[in-house]
Design an enzyme around this catalytic site. Structure first.
Site, mmCIF file in Angstrom:
data_model
loop_
_atom_site.group_PDB
_atom_site.id
_atom_site.type_symbol
_atom_site.label_atom_id
_atom_site.label_comp_id
_atom_site.label_asym_id
_atom_site.label_seq_id
_atom_site.Cartn_x
_atom_site.Cartn_y
_atom_site.Cartn_z
ATOM 1 N N HIS A 55 19.216 -12.496 22.792
ATOM 2 C CA HIS A 55 18.284 -11.735 23.588
ATOM 3 C C HIS A 55 16.975 -11.557 22.789
ATOM 4 O O HIS A 55 15.927 -11.421 23.413
ATOM 5 C CB HIS A 55 19.203 -10.014 23.357
ATOM 6 C CG HIS A 55 20.265 -9.838 24.095
ATOM 7 N ND1 HIS A 55 21.532 -9.998 23.488
ATOM 8 C CD2 HIS A 55 20.352 -10.009 25.658
ATOM 9 C CE1 HIS A 55 22.358 -9.766 24.579
ATOM 10 N NE2 HIS A 55 21.821 -9.533 25.769
ATOM 11 N N GLN A 114 27.975 -4.911 39.295
ATOM 12 C CA GLN A 114 28.106 -6.341 39.157
ATOM 13 C C GLN A 114 29.584 -6.634 38.811
ATOM 14 O O GLN A 114 30.101 -7.587 38.256
ATOM 15 C CB GLN A 114 27.186 -7.042 38.229
ATOM 16 C CG GLN A 114 27.244 -6.765 36.632
ATOM 17 C CD GLN A 114 25.903 -7.264 36.030
ATOM 18 O OE1 GLN A 114 24.746 -7.035 36.656
ATOM 19 N NE2 GLN A 114 26.071 -8.036 35.079
ATOM 20 N N SER A 144 26.959 -14.513 22.816
ATOM 21 C CA SER A 144 27.315 -13.777 24.086
ATOM 22 C C SER A 144 27.814 -12.350 23.441
ATOM 23 O O SER A 144 28.321 -12.341 22.187
ATOM 24 C CB SER A 144 28.409 -14.465 24.700
ATOM 25 O OG SER A 144 28.923 -13.464 25.698
ATOM 26 N N SER A 145 27.348 -11.476 24.047
ATOM 27 C CA SER A 145 27.892 -9.854 23.637
ATOM 28 C C SER A 145 29.346 -9.962 23.614
ATOM 29 O O SER A 145 29.908 -9.263 22.977
ATOM 30 C CB SER A 145 27.259 -8.853 24.417
ATOM 31 O OG SER A 145 25.836 -9.017 24.715
#
Lengths: 314, 314
Positions: B42, B66, B219-220
């Site tokens: 990010h 989503q 990635s989170s």
């Protein structure tokens, strides 16, 4: 105010640049989207825009994305020079006429002549909303509940096309206010809902339906009626006026009100597509009129499909 | 440049007003949409935004629209205070952290506590994207061709939700530039296509994927991997690197390249969702790599679904 000579813009970047430069000067902008062949109904939308904003943009674009292959896109009337004259004569004038050529042409190498949505590559003519392969337009905005009833039943791709082209016009013109006619009642409600759901920073105004002296709702399609059919088509507005009067005098049963309109149109020689009494906001069908309602009718006279509606507030 | 203390905004009208006032001063605005739990990936998007615009807005919003009811929305990691610290320490800082509470709540009287998309009215907690009745959110943006393959197969509502929330954020923040990570390759291409098709006046930037030193794509979701699964998950990036090397040395048969990756992930104990080699722009499957391609993989390790990809330009 003296009438202005409107600026004519066809390029979308030029359109957006104009809007941004006006906004930077503190001006507010109203958008009146049309498909051309303008009549007094459209001119009333422009006057509504004048009340709301400093500047008014009228777009003229017959949107192929909202016609199905079997519909009357190629028969849709057009008179650009006449439109220009009308726009020059409307009190207060308009600032910009935005007349894009093809809003679905993205200049892809693998496209044909017209590119985009349903272009007939033989004649370079718009024919339908059918999607093709490759790099062409594939993004659609759907207002999934409101698009289903009324006109959505016989015209299943219509409101998908309307919501998508209005989104495109909003993103190109970037207006503060957009004015829609309540003649297209379902369309107006769909655009309102879309603006809410997608958080557009735009105020949507619904402008009252305009009728000819004899009651026929103004429509670009009226020109395609034969004199005889035009007379017969008055059965729609006449029976709607009667229904409103009856409802406001206590006759609130929707089935009976609907039957009377269906019968009147049928007896005049029209073919009913639908005649429904629905909630003014959710467009859900009503059995009795106990809250603000709208009576919506679509009917064919000859090969012309007309719509009309009347609000009933009991 | 000294780091700024970012402005925190939760209200969407306040957010739009800030953007408009900055634009009126001639400033350009970059938007970096995130779901929080920020990592170096990010922060690289923010640095990309700094290159493009005067000001940068980072949005933090876990979008219920989503996730399907069976997916990991409630398990999605969150650490707002940690995020703030990271945003203060990123070189050049950020100007606004936009952290809306619920972008699907339109204040309808007939809604429950949360309103909008798939709120669990019992606990007031977001649980899924399922639509409900009445006056709730019903407008969806679909990029109909690109949304279908790759992640779209196992996550059929995912890209509809992504395209819709990004449209909402675009309309609220009104940025000049938006930055997306190429880690989410299909998402990036979908947003590019949507911006083209809907004529948004916004430039979309794809920013390179960021990896940990050992090769794992940032990635989170990585935080949810057990130490053991994290080791095993390296099979994805390792086999992708090998595939790229092989392709660049003449091994252009996609079936063979795919088989090698599938086997490597399988042997490591992962469960492949898909491993596809597709055209970089159309995302159509390729049989041989003769034009710019991207090798995209999704696989499960334990209860965590990871995605990764590598561009191959032979």
């Amino acid at each position: 105010m003296a009438n202005k000579n409107p600026l004519e813009i066809t390029d979308k970047d030029e359109m957006r640049n104009w809007s941004r430069s006006m906004r930077a000067q503190g001006k507010t902008i109203g958008l009146v989207p049309t498909m051309g062949y303008l009549h007094e109904g459209h001119l009333s939308l422009i006057q509504e825009s004048h009340k709301q904003t400093h500047l008014t943009v009228v777009s003229i674009y017959v949107n192929p994305g909202q016609f199905s292959p079997t519909e009357d896109l190629s028969a849709y009337p057009s008179d650009f020079l006449g439109d220009i004259q009308k726009l020059k004569s409307v009190p207060g004038g308009v600032d910009v006429i935005f007349r894009p050529r093809n809003l679905y042409d993205y200049g892809n190498k693998d496209d044909g002549v017209g590119g985009g949505v349903g272009w007939d590559q033989e004649g370079g003519k718009v024919v339908s909303c059918v999607e093709k392969s490759g790099m062409e337009h594939e993004t659609w905005v759907r207002v999934e509940r409101l698009e289903k009833g009324l006109c959505g039943i016989s015209r299943p791709v219509f409101f998908r096309g309307v919501a998508t082209i209005v989104t495109k016009l909003f993103n190109i013109v970037e207006p503060d206010v957009a004015v829609f006619g309540k003649k297209d009642y379902q369309q107006w409600r769909i655009i309102q809902r879309m603006v809410r759901d997608l958080d557009f920073g735009i105020k949507v105004i619904g402008s009252e339906l305009v009728r000819d002296d004899d009651g026929l709702a103004k429509s670009s399609r009226n020109v395609r009626l034969s004199p005889d059919d035009r007379q017969k088509a008055l059965s729609i507005s006449k029976s709607l006026f009667k229904a409103k009067f009856a409802a406001e005098n206590g006759q609130i049963d929707c089935q009976e009100l609907r039957n009377a309109v269906i019968q009147a149109v049928h007896e005049a020689g029209g073919k009913i597509d639908y005649a429904e009494i629905v909630d003014q906001e959710s467009l859900e069908k009503l059995e009795e009129i106990k809250r603000p309602a709208v009576f919506c009718v679509a009917a064919w006279f000859g090969n012309v499909r007309l719509i009309d509606n009347i609000e009933i507030n009991v």
